[in-house]
Design an enzyme around this catalytic site. Structure first.
Site, PDB file in Angstrom:
ATOM      1  N   LYS A   1      44.596  17.348 -34.794  1.00 31.15           N
ATOM      2  CA  LYS A   1      44.286  17.782 -33.424  1.00 31.15           C
ATOM      3  C   LYS A   1      42.886  17.321 -33.042  1.00 31.15           C
ATOM      4  O   LYS A   1      41.908  17.620 -33.719  1.00 31.15           O
ATOM      5  CB  LYS A   1      44.352  19.306 -33.277  1.00 31.15           C
ATOM      6  CG  LYS A   1      44.265  19.745 -31.803  1.00 31.15           C
ATOM      7  CD  LYS A   1      43.942  21.203 -31.627  1.00 31.15           C
ATOM      8  CE  LYS A   1      42.460  21.484 -31.643  1.00 31.15           C
ATOM      9  NZ  LYS A   1      41.739  20.957 -30.440  1.00 31.15           N
TER      10      LYS A   1
ATOM     11  N   GLU B   1      22.009  27.427 -35.518  1.00 33.19           N
ATOM     12  CA  GLU B   1      22.236  26.025 -35.179  1.00 33.19           C
ATOM     13  C   GLU B   1      22.290  25.860 -33.665  1.00 33.19           C
ATOM     14  O   GLU B   1      23.132  26.469 -32.989  1.00 33.19           O
ATOM     15  CB  GLU B   1      23.539  25.531 -35.806  1.00 33.19           C
ATOM     16  CG  GLU B   1      23.788  24.049 -35.601  1.00 33.19           C
ATOM     17  CD  GLU B   1      25.047  23.567 -36.310  1.00 33.19           C
ATOM     18  OE1 GLU B   1      25.023  22.444 -36.845  1.00 33.19           O
ATOM     19  OE2 GLU B   1      26.049  24.317 -36.308  1.00 33.19           O
TER      20      GLU B   1
ATOM     21  N   GLU C   1      33.921  21.310 -43.257  1.00 30.72           N
ATOM     22  CA  GLU C   1      32.602  20.692 -43.059  1.00 30.72           C
ATOM     23  C   GLU C   1      32.015  21.362 -41.833  1.00 30.72           C
ATOM     24  O   GLU C   1      32.465  21.121 -40.710  1.00 30.72           O
ATOM     25  CB  GLU C   1      32.747  19.174 -42.894  1.00 30.72           C
ATOM     26  CG  GLU C   1      31.434  18.429 -43.133  1.00 30.72           C
ATOM     27  CD  GLU C   1      30.648  18.224 -41.857  1.00 30.72           C
ATOM     28  OE1 GLU C   1      29.730  19.044 -41.601  1.00 30.72           O
ATOM     29  OE2 GLU C   1      30.932  17.273 -41.122  1.00 30.72           O
TER      30      GLU C   1
ATOM     31  N   CYS D   1      25.744  17.680 -37.150  1.00 30.96           N
ATOM     32  CA  CYS D   1      25.690  18.842 -38.034  1.00 30.96           C
ATOM     33  C   CYS D   1      24.543  18.768 -39.027  1.00 30.96           C
ATOM     34  O   CYS D   1      24.055  19.796 -39.494  1.00 30.96           O
ATOM     35  CB  CYS D   1      27.020  19.011 -38.763  1.00 30.96           C
ATOM     36  SG  CYS D   1      27.569  17.518 -39.606  1.00 30.96           S
TER      37      CYS D   1
END
Length: 498
Positions: A194, A400, A269, A303
């Site tokens: 997806k 983050e 991840e 990331c």
């Protein structure tokens, strides 16, 4: 129906954007069972560039059933390792052939500069398929000497895990698809992937290339839709043997919960809050440009971005001034503009997230050395930002941000354990960089930092052979390199009495 607005600077991708694209399910390009579509936006303008199928549980069921048949009925298993490798290599050739088109799709869909997509994202995607094509014939087991009395022949084999559900993010849309698809297919798995709802266009075009490359029906299925519906259905599906997810830590935890139903294998991840540590003996010209690239590459939507900048107090002022100077000179603009060095954030939602963090930092006492503002009145542009006077308790240090915002902090320790303690003071452990002229110091500090990647005198260096993943809440498992096959294979031990 939304009006489609195509940028006049498109030279290669206009034809694809102008036609009705379909999801790849069981070897066919199809629309959603519900008939629903949703709009895809150009983040540089906020205008609609396409309407794509809104896949949901019904479409996931069809895709998983196709992948199950292709795996269980032996269609894919009968394609030997060498033939699998050749097909992966052929797909790499097709991506390389259409490199300009795919780079334009990445730019207008994600916002990143076309020039960056062309020289970074696309070549890395091509290399991933070629690297993994070579591994298709090299996934082996071993013979084992047993110590118990008697004579036995014991060996292990690595077998494909089965049907793999893959959910990818929006920051490197095509590259993340390739990171996921190439090793899973090399291992002999079948896949339901997806794409991120914000950036589905290159994945849909990739589905057409899989058709052209001759992959058997059902081996690769590519869906578009929302995480709450299509993504959740993949994660919870009882006929999916393994799910691989790249995205936020918060969503990763939901994936784990959804996967518990049939105890499917999970690799994740996830997020990061990576430190860039500049020691007093570092080559400052190299370290300053490297620290700037660490955070401003891909608009900070990375990331492993070096979002926490630690510089020794003896060089701190020069480092912050240098990074701020670089930030002030970055040309922010639409990704299709050849002069652009940094494009917009991917969406209005991400724009609001990043700007709210900047404001929170201000309220908490951080000083904006440069940036901190919106650029222009159209699209989702945020100026490259350097925050000073940040403290360990601030949200901008703890959480983050996923944008072009770096938090700079001085340190006065020369003790490596103390420096590493600062670097490790986070729930994440994805990456870090160390900048020093002393090789011994660099490797000693690297051994103390708890993260999946440590770069020395560099940052954001990627290669298909390098395993990538995180410690702590940055995830489970590794992408790329030989390590990735632990994600997509089961080990079987066979023992025969002689």
């Amino acid at each position: 129906m939304d009006t489609i607005a195509l940028d006049s600077r498109l030279r290669h991708a206009g034809g694809f954007l102008g036609r009705r694209s379909g999801m790849l399910i069981d070897g066919k390009l199809v629309q959603a069972v519900s008939g629903k579509t949703f709009p895809v936006y150009n983040p540089a303008t906020g205008t609609v560039i396409a309407n794509v199928p809104e896949g949901d549980k019904a479409d996931v069921d069809l895709a998983v059933a196709a992948a199950r048949r292709a795996f269980d009925d032996g269609v894919w298993a009968k394609v030997g390792p060498s033939a699998r490798g050749k097909m992966l290599w052929k797909l790499a050739d097709l991506i390389e052939r259409d490199l300009e088109e795919l780079a334009e799709l990445e730019s207008i869909d994600n916002g990143k500069p076309y020039a960056v997509a062309k020289v970074a994202d696309l070549p890395l995607a091509v290399d991933m398929f070629r690297y993994m094509a070579g591994w298709a014939t090299k996934i082996t087991g071993s013979t084992l000497p047993l110590s118990l009395p008697g004579e036995y022949l014991s060996y292990t084999v690595r077998e494909p895990v089965g049907v793999v559900g893959q959910i990818i993010p929006w920051n490197f849309p095509l590259l993340m698809a390739c990171w996921k698809l190439a090793p899973a297919l090399a291992a002999g798995c079948t896949v339901v992937l997806k794409a991120a709802e914000q950036t589905p266009m290159s994945a849909l075009r990739l589905g057409e290339l899989f058709q052209e490359a001759g992959f058997p029906p059902g081996v690769v299925n590519i869906l578009t839709g929302f995480g709450e519906t299509a993504g959740a259905a993949i994660a919870a599906h009882p006929d999916v043997d393994k799910v691989a997810f790249t995205g936020s830590t918060e969503v990763g935890k939901l994936i784990v919960q959804a996967a518990a139903g049939n105890l499917k294998k999970v690799s994740l991840e996830l997020g990061g809050k990576s430190p860039a540590i500049i020691l007093p003996d570092a080559d400052l010209d190299l370290a300053i440009s490297g620290a700037a690239n660490a955070i401003f590459f891909n608009h900070g939507q990375c990331c492993c971005a070096g979002s926490r900048l630690y510089a020794h107090k003896s060089v701190y002022d020069k480092v912050v001034s240098g990074v701020a100077d670089i930030a002030s000179k970055i040309k922010v603009g639409p990704g299709l503009d050849p002069s652009t060095e940094m494009g917009p954030l991917v969406s209005d939602e991400q724009f609001s997230r990043v700007t709210s963090y900047i404001e929170d930092g201000r309220r908490s006492g951080a000083h904006v050395a440069v940036g901190g503002n919106r650029v222009g009145n159209l699209g989702y542009f945020v100026a490259p930002t350097v925050l000073e006077k940040t403290t360990p308790d601030m949200k901008v240090i703890r959480e983050e941000i996923f944008g072009p915002v770096v938090c700079a902090t001085p340190f006065d320790d020369n003790d490596l354990d103390a420096i590493a303690k600062r670097a490790n003071d986070t729930i994440y452990g994805l990456a870090a960089s160390v900048w020093t002229a002393n090789g011994g110091t660099a490797h000693k500090l690297a051994s103390r930092i708890r993260s999946g990647t440590v770069w020395i005198n560099c940052h954001n260096v990627f290669d298909a052979s390098l395993p990538f993943g995180g410690y702590k809440q940055s995830g489970w498992g590794r992408e790329m390199g030989a390590e990735v096959f632990h994600n997509y294979t089961e080990v079987k031990a066979v023992t025969a009495a002689l």
